[in-house]
Enzyme design. Structure first.
Site, PDB file in Angstrom:
ATOM      1  N   ALA A  27       0.843  -1.196   0.000  1.00 32.99           N
ATOM      2  CA  ALA A  27       0.000   0.000   0.000  1.00 32.99           C
ATOM      3  C   ALA A  27       0.880   1.249   0.000  1.00 32.99           C
ATOM      4  O   ALA A  27       2.040   1.209   0.423  1.00 32.99           O
ATOM      5  CB  ALA A  27      -0.877  -0.004   1.245  1.00 32.99           C
ATOM      6  N   GLY A  66       0.908  -5.425   1.371  1.00 32.93           N
ATOM      7  CA  GLY A  66      -0.343  -5.718   0.676  1.00 32.93           C
ATOM      8  C   GLY A  66      -0.104  -6.435  -0.648  1.00 32.93           C
ATOM      9  O   GLY A  66      -0.965  -7.190  -1.114  1.00 32.93           O
ATOM     10  N   GLU A  69       0.165  -9.952   0.232  1.00 34.08           N
ATOM     11  CA  GLU A  69      -1.164 -10.411   0.674  1.00 34.08           C
ATOM     12  C   GLU A  69      -2.057 -10.693  -0.546  1.00 34.08           C
ATOM     13  O   GLU A  69      -2.822 -11.656  -0.550  1.00 34.08           O
ATOM     14  CB  GLU A  69      -1.800  -9.371   1.597  1.00 34.08           C
ATOM     15  CG  GLU A  69      -1.056  -9.290   2.935  1.00 34.08           C
ATOM     16  CD  GLU A  69      -1.631  -8.247   3.864  1.00 34.08           C
ATOM     17  OE1 GLU A  69      -1.561  -7.056   3.518  1.00 34.08           O
ATOM     18  OE2 GLU A  69      -2.149  -8.613   4.925  1.00 34.08           O
TER      19      GLU A  69
HETATM   20  C1  LIG Z   1      -4.890  -2.913   5.020  1.00 34.29           C
HETATM   21  C2  LIG Z   1      -3.586  -2.395   4.393  1.00 34.29           C
HETATM   22  C3  LIG Z   1      -2.641  -3.487   4.076  1.00 34.29           C
HETATM   23  C4  LIG Z   1      -1.427  -3.059   3.377  1.00 34.29           C
HETATM   24  C5  LIG Z   1      -0.346  -2.520   4.038  1.00 34.29           C
HETATM   25  C6  LIG Z   1       0.907  -2.291   3.340  1.00 34.29           C
HETATM   26  O1  LIG Z   1       1.126  -2.760   2.234  1.00 34.29           O
HETATM   27  S1  LIG Z   1       2.031  -1.339   4.154  1.00 34.29           S
HETATM   28  C7  LIG Z   1       3.372  -1.154   3.023  1.00 34.29           C
HETATM   29  C8  LIG Z   1       4.223  -2.376   3.028  1.00 34.29           C
HETATM   30  N1  LIG Z   1       5.335  -2.178   2.139  1.00 34.29           N
HETATM   31  C9  LIG Z   1       6.500  -1.695   2.572  1.00 34.29           C
HETATM   32  O2  LIG Z   1       6.696  -1.417   3.734  1.00 34.29           O
HETATM   33  C10 LIG Z   1       7.535  -1.553   1.511  1.00 34.29           C
HETATM   34  C11 LIG Z   1       8.305  -0.288   1.748  1.00 34.29           C
HETATM   35  N2  LIG Z   1       9.221  -0.005   0.643  1.00 34.29           N
HETATM   36  C12 LIG Z   1      10.410  -0.619   0.516  1.00 34.29           C
HETATM   37  O3  LIG Z   1      10.769  -1.530   1.240  1.00 34.29           O
HETATM   38  C13 LIG Z   1      11.308  -0.121  -0.592  1.00 34.29           C
HETATM   39  O4  LIG Z   1      10.933   1.182  -0.889  1.00 34.29           O
HETATM   40  C14 LIG Z   1      11.219  -0.982  -1.892  1.00 34.29           C
HETATM   41  C15 LIG Z   1      11.869  -2.341  -1.609  1.00 34.29           C
HETATM   42  C16 LIG Z   1       9.793  -1.161  -2.373  1.00 34.29           C
HETATM   43  C17 LIG Z   1      12.006  -0.261  -2.998  1.00 34.29           C
HETATM   44  O5  LIG Z   1      13.300   0.031  -2.523  1.00 34.29           O
HETATM   45  P1  LIG Z   1      14.279   0.964  -3.367  1.00 34.29           P
HETATM   46  O6  LIG Z   1      15.582   1.005  -2.612  1.00 34.29           O
HETATM   47  O7  LIG Z   1      14.271   0.528  -4.795  1.00 34.29           O
HETATM   48  O8  LIG Z   1      13.608   2.399  -3.352  1.00 34.29           O
HETATM   49  P2  LIG Z   1      13.332   3.392  -2.106  1.00 34.29           P
HETATM   50  O9  LIG Z   1      13.170   2.662  -0.834  1.00 34.29           O
HETATM   51  O10 LIG Z   1      14.311   4.504  -2.139  1.00 34.29           O
HETATM   52  O11 LIG Z   1      11.882   3.943  -2.532  1.00 34.29           O
HETATM   53  C18 LIG Z   1      11.707   4.676  -3.744  1.00 34.29           C
HETATM   54  C19 LIG Z   1      10.629   5.708  -3.534  1.00 34.29           C
HETATM   55  O12 LIG Z   1       9.374   5.059  -3.328  1.00 34.29           O
HETATM   56  C20 LIG Z   1       8.810   5.467  -2.078  1.00 34.29           C
HETATM   57  N3  LIG Z   1       8.120   4.314  -1.502  1.00 34.29           N
HETATM   58  C21 LIG Z   1       8.570   3.043  -1.438  1.00 34.29           C
HETATM   59  N4  LIG Z   1       7.646   2.247  -0.904  1.00 34.29           N
HETATM   60  C22 LIG Z   1       6.575   3.048  -0.637  1.00 34.29           C
HETATM   61  C23 LIG Z   1       5.296   2.790  -0.093  1.00 34.29           C
HETATM   62  N5  LIG Z   1       4.910   1.562   0.283  1.00 34.29           N
HETATM   63  N6  LIG Z   1       4.452   3.824   0.028  1.00 34.29           N
HETATM   64  C24 LIG Z   1       4.800   5.065  -0.341  1.00 34.29           C
HETATM   65  N7  LIG Z   1       6.011   5.356  -0.873  1.00 34.29           N
HETATM   66  C25 LIG Z   1       6.871   4.359  -1.016  1.00 34.29           C
HETATM   67  C26 LIG Z   1       9.989   5.939  -1.232  1.00 34.29           C
HETATM   68  O13 LIG Z   1       9.575   6.829  -0.224  1.00 34.29           O
HETATM   69  C27 LIG Z   1      10.861   6.578  -2.293  1.00 34.29           C
HETATM   70  O14 LIG Z   1      10.328   7.843  -2.573  1.00 34.29           O
HETATM   71  P3  LIG Z   1      11.295   9.102  -2.904  1.00 34.29           P
HETATM   72  O15 LIG Z   1      12.253   9.179  -1.734  1.00 34.29           O
HETATM   73  O16 LIG Z   1      11.988   8.737  -4.166  1.00 34.29           O
HETATM   74  O17 LIG Z   1      10.339  10.245  -3.018  1.00 34.29           O
END
Ligand SMILES: CCC/C=C/C(=O)SCCNC(=O)CCNC(=O)[C@H](O)C(C)(C)COP(=O)([O-])OP(=O)([O-])OC[C@H]1O[C@@H](n2cnc3c(N)ncnc32)[C@H](O)[C@@H]1OP(=O)([O-])[O-]
Length: 343
Positions: A27, A66, A69
């Site tokens: 998400a 998500g 999921e």
């Molecule tokens: C009921 C609900 C259920 C669901 C819940 C969920 O899914 S909870 C979510 C569970 N998921 C997570 O916790 C996953 C969290 N994300 C990660 O682990 C890593 O970002 C990655 C592995 C997806 C990519 O790694 P990488 O080293 O290639 O890249 P990077 O890390 O540098 O990011 C690049 C840009 O994307 C941005 N951004 C990234 N993800 C999100 C996001 N979810 N959202 C918004 N933004 C996000 C990040 O801020 C950055 O922006 P900037 O600074 O350029 O403006």
């Protein structure tokens, strides 16, 4: 699109894939602090899982939160060998609240699910295959492989592949397992709510039928979602990334600038930190002028720095580089070092 594919009688099986080589990172975390828009994930996943035709997830890049999921709602999961999968919600102060805490233990067993959900760690495709999280791993084009696979199972009923209908694999002593895990998680969590809620949600999966487990997941998620801890951890997620984007007033950025060799440095102020910095620089081969205007502090610092350098040199079996450091108490004689700084 999904509704169309599921209701079109000519479509016998479906592949869900991502975009730009990534299945789904989960998400949009930014949306958590504003009213949610778009279709709700839980009914979408339920719709996919209850489809009458096989649905295959083609996982490339990442399937996180998500995204994983959603893949767990599919009847089959084919992953690229370079893909990474995980439920990292715990790092955002949350739990996998779209059925992940209920489906994952049913698929890979309670101990493995507890590990992934309470640590939020990502697993490689190879480990995912070993755990039973994915059905197949490929080095080839994942979407092509998933389409081939989907065609091969097109005439099979997906009924036996719906994870929500699986019984949770039995464990010989569930109470002892949860007691032990809860104790370790509480110790590690140091007051964080999410890891503890994650254990409770998995316990619900292990002890309750799926619908009641989902209800428990919803209750636990509702408490976490509005907590100050979740907000702080989500702020931390973006803050960490913002740190990587800093630039100097001149526009220079750490990731676009060529490194410059540093041969000389000045450390101003020889308190605990200044002494440590001076030692680290000398040990890295940099000539240091160490400046301290307080005479007593300077005398103590000389002694402390010399003995730190001697101890370090002894450990590494080399001569202490005592000649690499000069001391000064005259602030007006700041040299033109390549690097000047002090605590
Ligand atoms: C009921 C609900 C259920 C669901 C819940 C969920 O899914 S909870 C979510 C569970 N998921 C997570 O916790 C996953 C969290 N994300 C990660 O682990 C890593 O970002 C990655 C592995 C997806 C990519 O790694 P990488 O080293 O290639 O890249 P990077 O890390 O540098 O990011 C690049 C840009 O994307 C941005 N951004 C990234 N993800 C999100 C996001 N979810 N959202 C918004 N933004 C996000 C990040 O801020 C950055 O922006 P900037 O600074 O350029 O403006």
């Amino acid at each position: 699109m999904m509704d169309k594919a599921l209701s079109d009688r000519k479509v016998k099986s479906v592949v869900i894939c991502g975009h730009n080589g990534k299945f789904c990172g989960g998400a949009d975390i930014r949306e958590f602090s504003s009213p949610l828009t778009g279709p709700l994930l839980i009914p979408v996943i339920q719709g996919v899982e209850s489809a009458a035709k096989p649905v295959v997830a083609a996982i490339e890049g990442v399937a996180l939160g998500g995204g994983l999921e959603l893949a767990l709602g599919c009847h089959y999961r084919i992953a690229n060998s370079k893909a990474r999968l995980g439920l990292p919600e715990v790092h955002l102060g949350l739990l996998p609240g779209a059925g992940g805490s209920q489906r994952l233990p049913r698929l890979i067993g309670v101990p493995a699910a507890l590990d992934l959900i309470t640590t939020g760690r990502h697993v490689t495709a190879a480990e995912a295959l070993q755990l039973g999280l994915v059905d197949r791993v490929t080095d080839r084009n994942t979407v092509d492989e998933a389409v081939k696979f989907a065609l091969s199972v097109a005439d099979q009923s997906p009924q036996s592949r719906r994870i929500s209908t699986f019984p949770c694999p039995r464990h010989p002593d569930l109470d002892a397992l949860f007691e032990d895990v809860m104790q370790r998680v509480r110790q590690r969590a140091r007051g964080a709510l999410a890891p503890v809620a994650c254990v409770r949600a998995v316990r619900a999966a292990a002890t309750l039928p799926f619908p009641q487990g989902m209800e428990r997941e919803r209750e636990l998620m509702a408490t976490l979602f509005t907590s100050g801890q979740a907000r702080a951890q989500q702020y931390h997620f973006f803050a960490q990334r913002a740190v990587g984007r800093w630039s100097m007033p001149s526009g220079a950025r750490w990731d676009k600038t060529k490194p410059v060799a540093v041969h000389k440095a000045m450390v101003i102020g020889l308190g605990t930190m200044g002494r440590g910095i001076a030692v680290a620089l000398v040990q890295a081969g940099v000539s240091v002028v160490a400046m301290e205007t307080n005479e007593k502090q300077l005398t103590d610092a000389k002694q402390a720095i010399s003995s730190m350098l001697e101890r370090g040199a002894k450990r590494r079996g080399v001569a202490p580089a005592l000649d690499k450091i000069r001391y000064s108490s005259d602030h007006s004689r700041r040299s033109r070092s390549a690097l000047t700084g002090g605590p």
